[in-house]
Design an enzyme around this catalytic site. Sequence first.
Site, mmCIF file in Angstrom:
data_model
loop_
_atom_site.group_PDB
_atom_site.id
_atom_site.type_symbol
_atom_site.label_atom_id
_atom_site.label_comp_id
_atom_site.label_asym_id
_atom_site.label_seq_id
_atom_site.Cartn_x
_atom_site.Cartn_y
_atom_site.Cartn_z
ATOM 1 N N ASP A 12 3.843 -22.821 -18.343
ATOM 2 C CA ASP A 12 3.886 -21.378 -17.992
ATOM 3 C C ASP A 12 5.108 -20.752 -18.458
ATOM 4 O OD1 ASP A 12 2.911 -19.114 -17.378
ATOM 5 O OD2 ASP A 12 3.084 -19.423 -15.059
ATOM 6 N N ASN A 60 -7.759 -17.961 -18.374
ATOM 7 C CA ASN A 60 -7.265 -17.379 -19.424
ATOM 8 C C ASN A 60 -8.295 -16.645 -20.712
ATOM 9 O OD1 ASN A 60 -4.827 -20.266 -19.654
ATOM 10 N ND2 ASN A 60 -4.759 -18.220 -18.796
HETATM 11 C C1 FPP Z 1 1.341 -20.069 -20.394
HETATM 12 O O1 FPP Z 1 2.085 -19.158 -21.094
HETATM 13 C C2 FPP Z 1 0.814 -20.805 -21.511
HETATM 14 C C3 FPP Z 1 -0.741 -20.966 -21.832
HETATM 15 C C4 FPP Z 1 -1.711 -19.814 -21.550
HETATM 16 C C5 FPP Z 1 -1.424 -22.161 -22.234
HETATM 17 C C6 FPP Z 1 -0.422 -23.348 -22.419
HETATM 18 C C7 FPP Z 1 -0.446 -23.153 -24.077
HETATM 19 C C8 FPP Z 1 0.561 -23.896 -24.736
HETATM 20 C C9 FPP Z 1 1.760 -24.303 -24.135
HETATM 21 C C10 FPP Z 1 0.402 -23.862 -26.254
HETATM 22 C C11 FPP Z 1 -0.371 -24.942 -26.832
HETATM 23 C C12 FPP Z 1 -0.520 -26.115 -25.896
HETATM 24 C C13 FPP Z 1 -0.742 -27.233 -26.525
HETATM 25 C C14 FPP Z 1 -0.892 -28.336 -25.712
HETATM 26 C C15 FPP Z 1 -1.146 -27.271 -28.053
HETATM 27 P P1 FPP Z 1 1.861 -17.550 -20.733
HETATM 28 O O2 FPP Z 1 1.310 -17.116 -21.841
HETATM 29 O O3 FPP Z 1 1.074 -17.638 -19.369
HETATM 30 O O4 FPP Z 1 3.167 -16.959 -20.475
HETATM 31 P P2 FPP Z 1 3.712 -15.813 -19.514
HETATM 32 O O5 FPP Z 1 3.350 -16.118 -18.037
HETATM 33 O O6 FPP Z 1 5.074 -15.684 -19.532
HETATM 34 O O7 FPP Z 1 2.873 -14.522 -20.098
#
Ligand code: FPP
Length: 241
Positions: A12, A60
């Site tokens: 996250d 998501n």
């Molecule tokens: C959270 O950050 C992350 C995600 C929505 C999904 C995880 C995806 C990745 C780490 C990128 C691709 C992964 C792989 C394994 C190729 P957020 O967008 O919720 O961050 P925020 O809470 O700061 O908004």
Amino acid sequence: MIKPKHIGIIMDGNGRWAKLRGRPRTFGHIKGARIAKKIVTAAAELGIQTLTLYAFSTENWLRPEQEVAFLMNLLGRYLKKETTNLVKENIRFSVIGELDRLPNHLIRAVQSTITATQNCQGMHLVFALSYGSRREIVEAVKDVATRVKNGELDVSAIDENLFASHLSTYPAPDLDLMIRTSGEQRLSNFLLWQSAYSELHFTKTLWPDFDRKEFEQIISDFSFRERRFGRVTEQHEQLTN
Ligand code: FPP
């Protein structure tokens, strides 16, 4: 050192990381994917049996359409690029979640990585994609109920082990350690059944800043935590000695 067999990570903080740099959220996801690659390699080298990464939750899907499409493409690109490395590193890949909701290009990439790595004997890497734990539990309930209805299973035979064998993570062991980055202290519908006794580690580090050093430290801290599974210390010592 007692090592966790199964680690789950809620990656996250990509969006916030990018925002702090005045960049679009997608910039954070790109960096996040690079970190995922490093942590996968580190986990395999450290001898972790199963690593489950929460790559995309059922919630998501509610994000703006463009961001969802970006994440789907990024995941597809990651798998295409990483498959050779996974094979080299002897890592077997699989997914949990509602595969059929994913775009076709990603389903194809997932299937091709699963096939390419199916004989790997090292770490098991699991991506939770369009995954939600409550839904997984409801599906397991439906499976068990259907077996009872069809006369294949007696109600008296239903116990925790039987139930767990209907979850999508089966036969992976329960989660020993759950890590969530970015300072949030929630499980967000991730492996709720499987984490009943897991140690929880929340770090303020945003996922794109997470690194091998911190990962190793968390694993080392884990080995010093006393997991009694509801017993008292003396009973636990007898069991583990
Ligand atoms: C959270 O950050 C992350 C995600 C929505 C999904 C995880 C995806 C990745 C780490 C990128 C691709 C992964 C792989 C394994 C190729 P957020 O967008 O919720 O961050 P925020 O809470 O700061 O908004």
